[in-house]
Scaffold this active site. Structure first.
Site, PDB file in Angstrom:
ATOM      1  N   HIS A   1      -3.183  -0.359  -9.579  1.00 57.64           N
ATOM      2  CA  HIS A   1      -2.917  -1.396  -8.879  1.00 57.64           C
ATOM      3  C   HIS A   1      -4.081  -2.372  -8.962  1.00 57.64           C
ATOM      4  O   HIS A   1      -4.191  -3.269  -8.177  1.00 57.64           O
ATOM      5  CB  HIS A   1      -2.338  -1.179  -7.277  1.00 57.64           C
ATOM      6  CG  HIS A   1      -1.079  -0.498  -7.286  1.00 57.64           C
ATOM      7  ND1 HIS A   1      -0.782   0.004  -6.098  1.00 57.64           N
ATOM      8  CD2 HIS A   1      -0.155  -0.462  -8.206  1.00 57.64           C
ATOM      9  CE1 HIS A   1       0.632   0.677  -6.284  1.00 57.64           C
ATOM     10  NE2 HIS A   1       0.991   0.124  -7.818  1.00 57.64           N
TER      11      HIS A   1
ATOM     12  N   GLY B   1      -2.099  11.715   0.253  1.00 58.87           N
ATOM     13  CA  GLY B   1      -2.297  10.308   1.116  1.00 58.87           C
ATOM     14  C   GLY B   1      -1.407   9.130   0.540  1.00 58.87           C
ATOM     15  O   GLY B   1      -1.933   7.816   0.727  1.00 58.87           O
TER      16      GLY B   1
ATOM     17  N   ARG C   1     -11.840  -7.587   2.137  1.00 53.25           N
ATOM     18  CA  ARG C   1     -11.574  -6.267   1.834  1.00 53.25           C
ATOM     19  C   ARG C   1     -12.728  -5.546   0.904  1.00 53.25           C
ATOM     20  O   ARG C   1     -13.275  -4.485   1.130  1.00 53.25           O
ATOM     21  CB  ARG C   1     -10.603  -6.214   0.842  1.00 53.25           C
ATOM     22  CG  ARG C   1      -9.126  -6.695   1.521  1.00 53.25           C
ATOM     23  CD  ARG C   1      -8.399  -5.657   2.230  1.00 53.25           C
ATOM     24  NE  ARG C   1      -8.961  -5.500   3.632  1.00 53.25           N
ATOM     25  CZ  ARG C   1      -9.027  -6.279   4.634  1.00 53.25           C
ATOM     26  NH1 ARG C   1      -8.375  -7.324   4.527  1.00 53.25           N
ATOM     27  NH2 ARG C   1      -9.425  -5.789   5.607  1.00 53.25           N
TER      28      ARG C   1
ATOM     29  N   ASP D   1      -9.933   0.533  -4.315  1.00 48.78           N
ATOM     30  CA  ASP D   1     -11.308   0.699  -3.952  1.00 48.78           C
ATOM     31  C   ASP D   1     -11.741   1.601  -5.148  1.00 48.78           C
ATOM     32  O   ASP D   1     -11.132   2.166  -5.855  1.00 48.78           O
ATOM     33  CB  ASP D   1     -11.258   1.554  -2.637  1.00 48.78           C
ATOM     34  CG  ASP D   1     -10.838   2.716  -2.696  1.00 48.78           C
ATOM     35  OD1 ASP D   1     -10.876   3.715  -3.409  1.00 48.78           O
ATOM     36  OD2 ASP D   1     -10.140   3.062  -1.796  1.00 48.78           O
TER      37      ASP D   1
HETATM   38  P1  NAD Z   1       0.906   3.770   2.325  1.00 41.80           P
HETATM   39  O1  NAD Z   1       0.153   2.632   3.266  1.00 41.80           O
HETATM   40  O2  NAD Z   1       2.172   3.206   2.092  1.00 41.80           O
HETATM   41  O3  NAD Z   1       0.772   5.153   2.818  1.00 41.80           O
HETATM   42  C1  NAD Z   1      -0.256   5.659   3.294  1.00 41.80           C
HETATM   43  C2  NAD Z   1      -0.053   7.063   3.511  1.00 41.80           C
HETATM   44  O4  NAD Z   1      -1.418   7.700   3.831  1.00 41.80           O
HETATM   45  C3  NAD Z   1       0.684   7.579   4.543  1.00 41.80           C
HETATM   46  O5  NAD Z   1       1.889   8.421   4.017  1.00 41.80           O
HETATM   47  C4  NAD Z   1       0.079   8.279   5.570  1.00 41.80           C
HETATM   48  O6  NAD Z   1       0.685   9.293   6.346  1.00 41.80           O
HETATM   49  C5  NAD Z   1      -1.234   8.775   4.768  1.00 41.80           C
HETATM   50  N1  NAD Z   1      -2.408   8.993   5.484  1.00 41.80           N
HETATM   51  C6  NAD Z   1      -3.000   8.408   6.569  1.00 41.80           C
HETATM   52  N2  NAD Z   1      -4.055   8.850   6.864  1.00 41.80           N
HETATM   53  C7  NAD Z   1      -4.492   9.822   6.072  1.00 41.80           C
HETATM   54  C8  NAD Z   1      -5.454  10.771   5.831  1.00 41.80           C
HETATM   55  N3  NAD Z   1      -6.446  10.946   6.651  1.00 41.80           N
HETATM   56  N4  NAD Z   1      -5.281  11.689   5.110  1.00 41.80           N
HETATM   57  C9  NAD Z   1      -4.088  11.810   4.109  1.00 41.80           C
HETATM   58  N5  NAD Z   1      -3.127  10.842   4.205  1.00 41.80           N
HETATM   59  C10 NAD Z   1      -3.362   9.930   5.262  1.00 41.80           C
HETATM   60  O7  NAD Z   1      -0.105   3.588   1.059  1.00 41.80           O
HETATM   61  P2  NAD Z   1       0.282   3.900  -0.419  1.00 41.80           P
HETATM   62  O8  NAD Z   1       1.543   4.639  -0.381  1.00 41.80           O
HETATM   63  O9  NAD Z   1      -0.999   4.049  -1.024  1.00 41.80           O
HETATM   64  O10 NAD Z   1       0.956   2.261  -0.807  1.00 41.80           O
HETATM   65  C11 NAD Z   1       0.134   1.040  -0.434  1.00 41.80           C
HETATM   66  C12 NAD Z   1      -0.266   0.126  -1.486  1.00 41.80           C
HETATM   67  O11 NAD Z   1      -1.330  -0.607  -0.780  1.00 41.80           O
HETATM   68  C13 NAD Z   1      -0.930   1.081  -2.651  1.00 41.80           C
HETATM   69  O12 NAD Z   1      -0.148   0.299  -3.605  1.00 41.80           O
HETATM   70  C14 NAD Z   1      -2.388   0.581  -2.241  1.00 41.80           C
HETATM   71  O13 NAD Z   1      -2.520  -0.425  -3.720  1.00 41.80           O
HETATM   72  C15 NAD Z   1      -2.444  -0.603  -1.434  1.00 41.80           C
HETATM   73  N6  NAD Z   1      -3.628  -0.106  -0.615  1.00 41.80           N
HETATM   74  C16 NAD Z   1      -5.207   0.220  -1.167  1.00 41.80           C
HETATM   75  C17 NAD Z   1      -5.983   0.556  -0.337  1.00 41.80           C
HETATM   76  C18 NAD Z   1      -7.208   1.075  -1.019  1.00 41.80           C
HETATM   77  O14 NAD Z   1      -7.599   0.702  -2.000  1.00 41.80           O
HETATM   78  N7  NAD Z   1      -8.019   2.011  -0.084  1.00 41.80           N
HETATM   79  C19 NAD Z   1      -5.797   0.517   1.136  1.00 41.80           C
HETATM   80  C20 NAD Z   1      -4.419   0.355   1.637  1.00 41.80           C
HETATM   81  C21 NAD Z   1      -3.644  -0.251   0.833  1.00 41.80           C
END
Ligand code: NAD
Length: 242
Positions: A116, A182, A67, A101
């Site tokens: 987180h 998001g 990651r 991130d």
């Molecule tokens: P989730 O995966 O539950 O939800 C992601 C949301 O993003 C969805 O509702 C989806 O419709 C939306 N989405 C997808 N593409 C999008 C876009 N281009 N623009 C706007 N929205 C968009 O994620 P969550 O609710 O954040 O929870 C999952 C957990 O996973 C979090 O607690 C987090 O810590 C972790 N996580 C973090 C990362 C990161 O750091 N980037 C990545 C993946 C998961």
């Protein structure tokens, strides 16, 4: 797309933002639940729980090292930059992110609370107050803290407490406006933060998926991707406040 609260915005308005994995999707970092998301490639219970760490710490380290490599090759997207611009105009802007991130910071946002944890940090297994910046992209098996115990990723795993949740709730309780970007609002306790917004204050959500906002009468949902939606919203907010 009329937004009632924009008429009351001033430079002193307190704006909070709750961001989730969708915020970084257009930077190439996959979300957990969408098609093609991380959950489809890994079983979370094997990589993101305390039990997983006890059972196979080297697998957990490999998962987060991958990651981290991916993150180092990613760049902030238009939505991250728009929020950094928002903070320049509204100094009382606070981002509460579920993301591990560092793309908000790399886009220039300064008031960012990580609910987180942070992928680019490690911490001691013996003392949670010993947190370190990671040089390079990985934590090695056998890499130890100053007290001699193995370093682990500085992330909150499923089943662990979320130490920053109270601070986040305090920020939201003082906000005039909440932007939710998001996030599926399926992950608790983060999703419960919306209930801390004072009654009558507005919530604006930007997420392409359907969300259950029935508990929040003063909410508006733009079913858009973050890159386009946040840019448009920030433009409107800056226009309203000048
Ligand atoms: P989730 O995966 O539950 O939800 C992601 C949301 O993003 C969805 O509702 C989806 O419709 C939306 N989405 C997808 N593409 C999008 C876009 N281009 N623009 C706007 N929205 C968009 O994620 P969550 O609710 O954040 O929870 C999952 C957990 O996973 C979090 O607690 C987090 O810590 C972790 N996580 C973090 C990362 C990161 O750091 N980037 C990545 C993946 C998961």
């Amino acid at each position: 797309m009329k937004i009632p609260s924009l008429g009351n915005l001033s430079r002193n308005s307190k704006i909070s933002i709750l961001s989730g994995a969708g915020m970084s999707a257009e930077s190439g970092i996959s979300t957990f639940r969408d098609n093609g998301g991380l959950w489809e490639q890994y079983d979370i219970y094997q990589v993101a729980t305390p039990e997983a760490w006890r059972a196979d710490p080297q697998l957990v380290l490999r998962f987060y090292n991958e990651r981290r490599k991916q993150l180092l090759n990613a760049r902030p997207n238009a939505a991250h930059y728009a929020l950094s611009q928002l903070e320049q105009h509204f100094p009382h802007t606070h981002i509460i992110t579920q993301n591990i991130d560092d793309l908000h910071e790399r886009a220039g946002s300064r008031q960012v609370l990580h609910l987180h944890g942070e992928l680019r940090k490690s911490r001691s297994c013996a003392d949670e107050n010993l947190v370190y910046d990671i040089e390079g992209d990985s934590i090695a098996w056998g890499e130890k803290c100053e007290k001699g115990s193995q370093l682990r990723p500085h992330v909150v795993w499923f089943g662990e407490a979320v130490p920053m949740i109270e601070k986040a709730a305090e920020i939201i309780a003082q906000s005039d406006l909440l932007l939710v970007i998001g996030t599926s609002l399926n992950v608790y306790p983060a999703a419960g933060l919306l209930h801390h917004l004072p009654p009558g204050r507005e919530i604006i959500c930007i997420d392409p998926a359907e969300l259950d906002l029935s508990a929040f009468p003063h909410s508006i949902h733009w079913r858009m991707k973050a890159g386009e939606g946040v840019k448009l919203l920030v433009e409107k907010m800056l226009q309203s406040a000048t």
